[in-house]
Write an enzyme that holds these catalytic residues in place. Structure first.
Site, PDB file in Angstrom:
ATOM      1  CG  ASP A  82      -0.212  -0.315   2.613  1.00  0.00           C
ATOM      2  OD1 ASP A  82       1.009  -0.222   2.491  1.00  0.00           O
ATOM      3  OD2 ASP A  82      -0.937  -0.458   3.563  1.00  0.00           O
ATOM      4  CG  ASN A 151      -8.125   1.999  11.694  1.00  0.00           C
ATOM      5  OD1 ASN A 151      -7.244   1.008  11.321  1.00  0.00           O
ATOM      6  ND2 ASN A 151      -8.710   2.792  10.808  1.00  0.00           N
ATOM      7  CG  HIS A 153      -5.569   0.043   8.869  1.00  0.00           C
ATOM      8  ND1 HIS A 153      -5.274   1.395   8.825  1.00  0.00           N
ATOM      9  CD2 HIS A 153      -4.310  -0.538   8.455  1.00  0.00           C
ATOM     10  CE1 HIS A 153      -4.036   1.685   9.108  1.00  0.00           C
ATOM     11  NE2 HIS A 153      -3.385   0.619   8.951  1.00  0.00           N
ATOM     12  CD  GLU A 158      -8.085   3.232   7.083  1.00  0.00           C
ATOM     13  OE1 GLU A 158      -7.960   2.665   7.997  1.00  0.00           O
ATOM     14  OE2 GLU A 158      -7.513   4.562   6.910  1.00  0.00           O
TER      15      GLU A 158
END
Ligand code: GLP
Length: 258
Positions: A82, A151, A153, A158
């Site tokens: 990413d 979180n 991800h 996400e």
């Protein structure tokens, strides 16, 4: 294709193996050993490894093995996982530049076998589809080592991501942007869009390792492994990969697991 029909109980009860190591150094060495084994046994396959603070130790170990002549990494197709939209390897605040500094340059890995996320393409949506096609042309991933965002991800899939999502342009949450700014001196402003290999693409890998370290990840690891399977916690979808996934964690990260 990984199927998710909204019912998670059967998969959750099956659980996934969690290997817990005493400390970060041991964890890093063990994950590097796992990468080493896959690369040795499967020349020519595609793999992806994460960026972030967690895999630094793993990369250091891999670099040592490669430079000592114990491991030939040039045989595998390495795909970056990413990066921020518009950020290139020449941009010091990109994940690719980070990877270049920590792994690619020290291990002298360059050329056709290293695949960069096409974040600077004038047509990013088409470029993401083409990047996905490159992965599929090699038979998909033989190995995906993944980190877990605060979180939940995975890559930059996400919260809200579908478990069959493909490689694409995504919007980053403020939480992830703040987290990522800490990777760089001066805490720069992180772009609000990124490109990530899709969760569905990752879940199809022959072997998946979720690499988790530190007390700050304990609650999100627990939510991923023991909470409901939900798009709110993308890490929870790793359970869809069944026995192809292994969690490798240090004692602190595993401390909240029952
Ligand atoms: C980053 C990356 C992920 C990484 C995760 C965990 O934002 N996009 O690929 O695995 O967050 O990072 P860290 O290891 O620094 O906690």
């Amino acid at each position: 294709m990984v199927q998710y029909d909204g019912r998670d109980s059967a998969v959750r009860e099956a659980g996934i193996p969690v290997k817990v190591f005493d400390d970060y150094e041991t964890l890093s060495r063990e994950v590097a050993g796992m990468v080493d084994r896959v690369v040795r046994e499967n020349p020519g396959v595609a793999i992806t490894l994460p960026t972030g603070e967690t895999p630094r130790g793993m990369y250091n170990e891999l670099v040592q093995r490669i430079n000592a002549g114990d491991l030939d990494f040039s045989t595998v197709h390495f795909f970056c996982l990413d990066d921020y939209l518009g950020a290139s390897i020449d941009d010091p605040t990109s994940l690719t530049a980070w990877l270049n500094e920590v792994f690619l340059t020290p291990a002298n890995l360059h050329g056709d076998h290293v695949h960069f996320v096409p974040t600077t393409s004038p047509d990013p949506d088409a470029a993401a589809i083409a990047y996905e096609a490159e992965i599929q042309a090699l038979g998909g991933f033989r190995l995906a080592v993944l980190g877990l965002g605060p979180n939940g991800h995975i890559g930059f899939n996400e919260p809200g991501s579908s478990p069959d999502a493909r490689t694409r342009v995504v919007h980053l949450t403020d939480e992830s942007r703040t987290q990522n700014a800490q990777y760089y001196e001066g805490t720069p402003t992180i772009p609000d869009q990124a490109m990530t290999i899709g969760l569905g693409t990752l879940l199809e890998a022959g072997e998946i390792v979720l690499l988790v370290s530190g007390a700050s990840k304990a609650e999100i690891l627990k939510a991923s492994l023991e909470g409901p399977m939900t798009p709110d916690v993308p890490g929870s979808f790793l359970r869809l990969a069944g026995d192809r996934v292994t969690v490798m964690a240090d004692r602190e990260a595993a401390s909240a697991l029952s």
